[in-house]
Design a protein around this motif. Structure first.
Motif, PDB file in Angstrom:
ATOM      1  N   CYS A   9      54.687  34.932  29.789  1.00  0.00           N
ATOM      2  CA  CYS A   9      55.444  33.625  29.614  1.00  0.00           C
ATOM      3  C   CYS A   9      55.503  33.228  28.303  1.00  0.00           C
ATOM      4  CB  CYS A   9      54.720  32.504  30.394  1.00  0.00           C
ATOM      5  SG  CYS A   9      55.424  30.703  30.433  1.00  0.00           S
ATOM      6  N   ALA A  32      53.381  42.898  40.105  1.00  0.00           N
ATOM      7  CA  ALA A  32      53.738  41.963  41.303  1.00  0.00           C
ATOM      8  C   ALA A  32      52.462  41.640  42.097  1.00  0.00           C
ATOM      9  CB  ALA A  32      54.552  42.547  42.346  1.00  0.00           C
ATOM     10  N   SER A  34      61.099  34.085  29.162  1.00  0.00           N
ATOM     11  CA  SER A  34      60.537  35.037  30.228  1.00  0.00           C
ATOM     12  C   SER A  34      61.011  35.025  31.750  1.00  0.00           C
ATOM     13  CB  SER A  34      58.911  34.892  30.036  1.00  0.00           C
ATOM     14  OG  SER A  34      58.555  33.396  30.276  1.00  0.00           O
ATOM     15  N   MET A  35      60.896  36.157  32.286  1.00  0.00           N
ATOM     16  CA  MET A  35      60.968  36.054  33.796  1.00  0.00           C
ATOM     17  C   MET A  35      59.594  36.280  34.489  1.00  0.00           C
ATOM     18  SD  MET A  35      64.466  38.207  34.601  1.00  0.00           S
ATOM     19  CE  MET A  35      64.627  39.978  33.321  1.00  0.00           C
ATOM     20  N   GLU A  36      59.708  36.188  35.897  1.00  0.00           N
ATOM     21  CA  GLU A  36      58.429  36.382  36.421  1.00  0.00           C
ATOM     22  C   GLU A  36      57.457  37.332  36.116  1.00  0.00           C
ATOM     23  OE1 GLU A  36      56.921  34.608  39.374  1.00  0.00           O
ATOM     24  OE2 GLU A  36      57.876  33.166  38.035  1.00  0.00           O
ATOM     25  N   ASP A  37      57.952  38.566  35.859  1.00  0.00           N
ATOM     26  CA  ASP A  37      57.081  39.722  35.754  1.00  0.00           C
ATOM     27  C   ASP A  37      56.793  40.054  34.104  1.00  0.00           C
ATOM     28  OD1 ASP A  37      59.793  40.501  35.113  1.00  0.00           O
ATOM     29  OD2 ASP A  37      59.813  42.365  36.225  1.00  0.00           O
ATOM     30  N   ASN A  96      68.319  34.377  37.011  1.00  0.00           N
ATOM     31  CA  ASN A  96      67.622  33.111  37.022  1.00  0.00           C
ATOM     32  C   ASN A  96      66.870  32.887  35.630  1.00  0.00           C
ATOM     33  OD1 ASN A  96      67.080  31.075  38.732  1.00  0.00           O
ATOM     34  ND2 ASN A  96      65.101  31.836  39.247  1.00  0.00           N
ATOM     35  N   LYS A  99      48.422  35.657  35.453  1.00  0.00           N
ATOM     36  CA  LYS A  99      49.591  35.886  34.606  1.00  0.00           C
ATOM     37  C   LYS A  99      49.545  34.699  33.425  1.00  0.00           C
ATOM     38  CE  LYS A  99      52.981  37.781  37.831  1.00  0.00           C
ATOM     39  NZ  LYS A  99      54.149  37.542  38.573  1.00  0.00           N
ATOM     40  N   ARG A 100      49.081  33.452  34.123  1.00  0.00           N
ATOM     41  CA  ARG A 100      49.055  32.244  33.167  1.00  0.00           C
ATOM     42  C   ARG A 100      48.209  32.494  32.066  1.00  0.00           C
ATOM     43  NH1 ARG A 100      50.564  28.740  36.227  1.00  0.00           N
ATOM     44  NH2 ARG A 100      48.819  28.217  37.471  1.00  0.00           N
ATOM     45  N   PRO A 158      49.617  34.304  40.108  1.00  0.00           N
ATOM     46  CA  PRO A 158      50.056  33.498  39.011  1.00  0.00           C
ATOM     47  C   PRO A 158      49.113  33.055  38.227  1.00  0.00           C
ATOM     48  CG  PRO A 158      50.969  32.853  41.402  1.00  0.00           C
ATOM     49  CD  PRO A 158      49.842  33.868  41.471  1.00  0.00           C
TER      50      PRO A 158
END
Length: 199
Positions: free
Chosen positions: A61, A20, A55-58, A108, A27-28, A24
């Motif tokens: 990707c 968390a 993929s989810m947020e965590d 989601n 992560k990308r 972003p």
């Protein structure tokens, strides 16, 4: 057993906080690095039937990976989870457009509707060559910390009964999801490999 559950729960919370805290952009960056490592991987290159997660947020990707699979003419299978049990199927997708029209779940993420019987399930036909695995945490011995529902362990158990056998499994990880050691029990299936951004 209770001690193991508690250890896993504590580790899940710890890793969730670390991920968390990633911005972003980071992560990308790591997701792209992991994707490009995968594209050169001999198992990916030689595999035709591949299961991949949306993929989810965590999670790393997987968008670029899915695009590459369609570009290379590979068969792309994605999960349909049954939230009331630990049952999961891997259903075939026809194109990126096909994927974008799927309904969203309460998590989601997109997945084929429960009543969608028109798609090929990987194990009803030729099995899988490669399975790309999500997880909250991983260690370098192939142990994986999932979300506690057992979807992937149960599915890999089914794969092992298929004539083709269990596919090669690769976990996709952010560096922050790597642990020294993940507590496991007999039901936890070990991964063949974990891909991440090496230091």
């Amino acid at each position: 057993m209770a001690a193991l559950r508690a250890a896993k729960k504590a580790l899940r919370s710890e890793i969730k906080l670390k991920v968390a805290a990633l911005d972003p952009e980071e992560k990308r960056r790591q997701s792209l690095l992991v994707s490009h490592k995968l594209f050169k991987h001999p198992k990916y290159v030689s595999s035709q039937r591949i299961a991949v997660f949306l993929s989810m947020e965590d999670e790393v990707c997987t968008q670029e990976i899915i695009k590459d699979m369609f570009r290379c003419g590979k068969s792309c299978f994605i999960p349909r989870y049954e939230s009331s049990s630990s049952h999961m199927d891997m259903l075939k997708m026809d194109s990126l457009q096909d994927m974008e029209t799927l309904p969203l779940t309460s998590w989601n993420i997109r997945q084929p509707a429960g009543k969608d019987e028109s798609r090929e399930e990987a194990l009803s036909a030729g099995g899988l060559d490669l399975m790309l695995m999500p997880g909250l945490g991983f260690d370098l011995f192939g142990r994986r910390l999932g979300r506690g529902k057992g979807f992937y362990d149960t599915y890999l158990e089914r794969c092992s009964r298929h004539p083709k056998g269990k596919p090669y499994t690769i976990g996709l990880a952010f560096r922050e999801q790597l642990c020294t050691e993940i507590p496991v029990d007999d039901h936890d299936v070990l991964l063949d490999e974990v891909l991440y951004e090496a230091q």
